[in-house]
Design an enzyme around this catalytic site. Structure first.
Site, PDB file in Angstrom:
ATOM      1  N   TRP A   1      -2.933   4.660   2.500  1.00 17.35           N
ATOM      2  CA  TRP A   1      -3.397   5.239   3.026  1.00 17.35           C
ATOM      3  C   TRP A   1      -4.698   6.031   2.962  1.00 17.35           C
ATOM      4  O   TRP A   1      -5.130   6.700   4.044  1.00 17.35           O
ATOM      5  CB  TRP A   1      -2.098   5.865   3.485  1.00 17.35           C
ATOM      6  CG  TRP A   1      -1.988   7.071   5.118  1.00 17.35           C
ATOM      7  CD1 TRP A   1      -1.946   8.782   4.528  1.00 17.35           C
ATOM      8  CD2 TRP A   1      -2.298   7.023   5.718  1.00 17.35           C
ATOM      9  NE1 TRP A   1      -1.857   8.717   5.953  1.00 17.35           N
ATOM     10  CE2 TRP A   1      -1.912   7.503   7.006  1.00 17.35           C
ATOM     11  CE3 TRP A   1      -2.383   5.063   6.761  1.00 17.35           C
ATOM     12  CZ2 TRP A   1      -2.524   6.987   8.249  1.00 17.35           C
ATOM     13  CZ3 TRP A   1      -2.358   4.943   8.142  1.00 17.35           C
ATOM     14  CH2 TRP A   1      -2.295   5.966   9.354  1.00 17.35           C
TER      15      TRP A   1
ATOM     16  N   TYR B   1       1.157  -1.181   0.269  1.00 14.62           N
ATOM     17  CA  TYR B   1      -0.394  -0.131   0.266  1.00 14.62           C
ATOM     18  C   TYR B   1       0.572   1.008   0.227  1.00 14.62           C
ATOM     19  O   TYR B   1       2.419   1.468   0.427  1.00 14.62           O
ATOM     20  CB  TYR B   1      -1.132   0.227   1.136  1.00 14.62           C
ATOM     21  CG  TYR B   1      -0.329   0.544   2.407  1.00 14.62           C
ATOM     22  CD1 TYR B   1      -0.491   1.765   2.859  1.00 14.62           C
ATOM     23  CD2 TYR B   1       0.168  -0.529   3.593  1.00 14.62           C
ATOM     24  CE1 TYR B   1      -0.428   2.379   4.392  1.00 14.62           C
ATOM     25  CE2 TYR B   1       1.054   0.069   4.760  1.00 14.62           C
ATOM     26  CZ  TYR B   1       0.720   1.001   5.219  1.00 14.62           C
ATOM     27  OH  TYR B   1       1.474   1.822   5.991  1.00 14.62           O
ATOM     28  N   CYS B   2       0.541   2.339  -0.526  1.00 13.19           N
ATOM     29  CA  CYS B   2       1.073   3.517  -0.611  1.00 13.19           C
ATOM     30  C   CYS B   2      -0.340   4.375   0.233  1.00 13.19           C
ATOM     31  O   CYS B   2      -0.409   4.422   1.133  1.00 13.19           O
ATOM     32  CB  CYS B   2       1.542   3.714  -1.384  1.00 13.19           C
ATOM     33  SG  CYS B   2       0.512   3.822  -3.010  1.00 13.19           S
ATOM     34  N   ARG B   3      -0.043   5.924  -0.361  1.00 13.13           N
ATOM     35  CA  ARG B   3      -0.086   7.113   0.189  1.00 13.13           C
ATOM     36  C   ARG B   3      -1.722   6.869  -0.729  1.00 13.13           C
ATOM     37  O   ARG B   3      -2.938   7.090  -0.190  1.00 13.13           O
ATOM     38  CB  ARG B   3       0.138   7.997  -0.482  1.00 13.13           C
ATOM     39  CG  ARG B   3      -0.915   9.441  -0.014  1.00 13.13           C
ATOM     40  CD  ARG B   3       0.138  10.636  -0.415  1.00 13.13           C
ATOM     41  NE  ARG B   3      -1.670  12.069  -0.425  1.00 13.13           N
ATOM     42  CZ  ARG B   3      -2.329  12.106  -1.060  1.00 13.13           C
ATOM     43  NH1 ARG B   3      -2.449  11.882  -2.678  1.00 13.13           N
ATOM     44  NH2 ARG B   3      -2.386  13.014  -0.853  1.00 13.13           N
TER      45      ARG B   3
ATOM     46  N   GLY C   1      -2.860   4.607  -4.080  1.00  8.86           N
ATOM     47  CA  GLY C   1      -2.865   3.749  -4.858  1.00  8.86           C
ATOM     48  C   GLY C   1      -2.203   3.684  -5.954  1.00  8.86           C
ATOM     49  O   GLY C   1      -2.079   1.896  -6.385  1.00  8.86           O
TER      50      GLY C   1
END
Length: 176
Positions: A163, A134-136, A138
């Site tokens: 996130w 995961y990131c901020r 996608g």
């Protein structure tokens, strides 16, 4: 003479594309115009096969509902990897996640297990181990999943909500 033949072929191809009901590719349009419907069926099958391969290649996208239980009962055999940069992680992270920035992911996956642990502070995921990225928002997690697949990881998941969805669903505001 050759120029004339090439020019005629180009004109015929353009005309076939314009005349084609589906705007098919030049070769396919010419074949359809000449009555080769068998090629059309073969092309459909080839496109379906390519789509099936793409589906197999893409990491499975998981939802918030599927991820939440994994964070409540973390397992050493399943990694949740945050691919944001360290300064972004200061805002907060999903429980049980480890940080491995996308900018170093590819090189990190080529390290020996000992070097990996020394550099990042956790065990290097095995190629058969479940790994969720995961990131901020996608985008980077999709890239990270692709990098992992290209490096031999088979059990790869992508939490595209990332996130931003997590803090929205958890009702938390980012810190810092």
């Amino acid at each position: 003479m050759l120029r004339l033949a090439v020019a005629r072929n180009a004109i015929a191809t353009r005309a076939a594309i314009r005349a084609s009901p589906c705007g098919a590719a030049p070769r396919l349009a010419l074949q359809l115009r000449r009555g080769f419907t068998k090629v059309s069926e073969e092309r459909k099958k080839a496109l379906e096969a390519r789509d099936n391969l793409q589906r197999d290649w893409d990491a499975r996208v998981i939802t918030y509902e599927e991820l939440k239980p994994k964070t409540l009962q973390p397992s050493p055999d399943k990694y949740l990897i945050d691919v944001r940069e360290p300064d972004e992680v200061l805002q907060g992270s999903i429980p049980s996640a480890v940080n491995l920035p996308l900018s170093v992911l590819s090189n990190a996956l080529h390290l020996s297990p000992a070097e990996f642990k020394e550099k990042f502070g956790f065990e290097k995921p095995r190629p058969d181990q479940e790994v969720t990225f995961y990131c901020r928002s996608g985008k980077r997690s999709t890239t990270a999943a692709d990098v992992a697949k290209r490096n031999g990881y088979a059990n790869v998941f992508n939490y595209k909500g990332s996130w931003l969805e997590w803090i929205e669903r958890e009702g938390k505001k980012p810190t810092a």
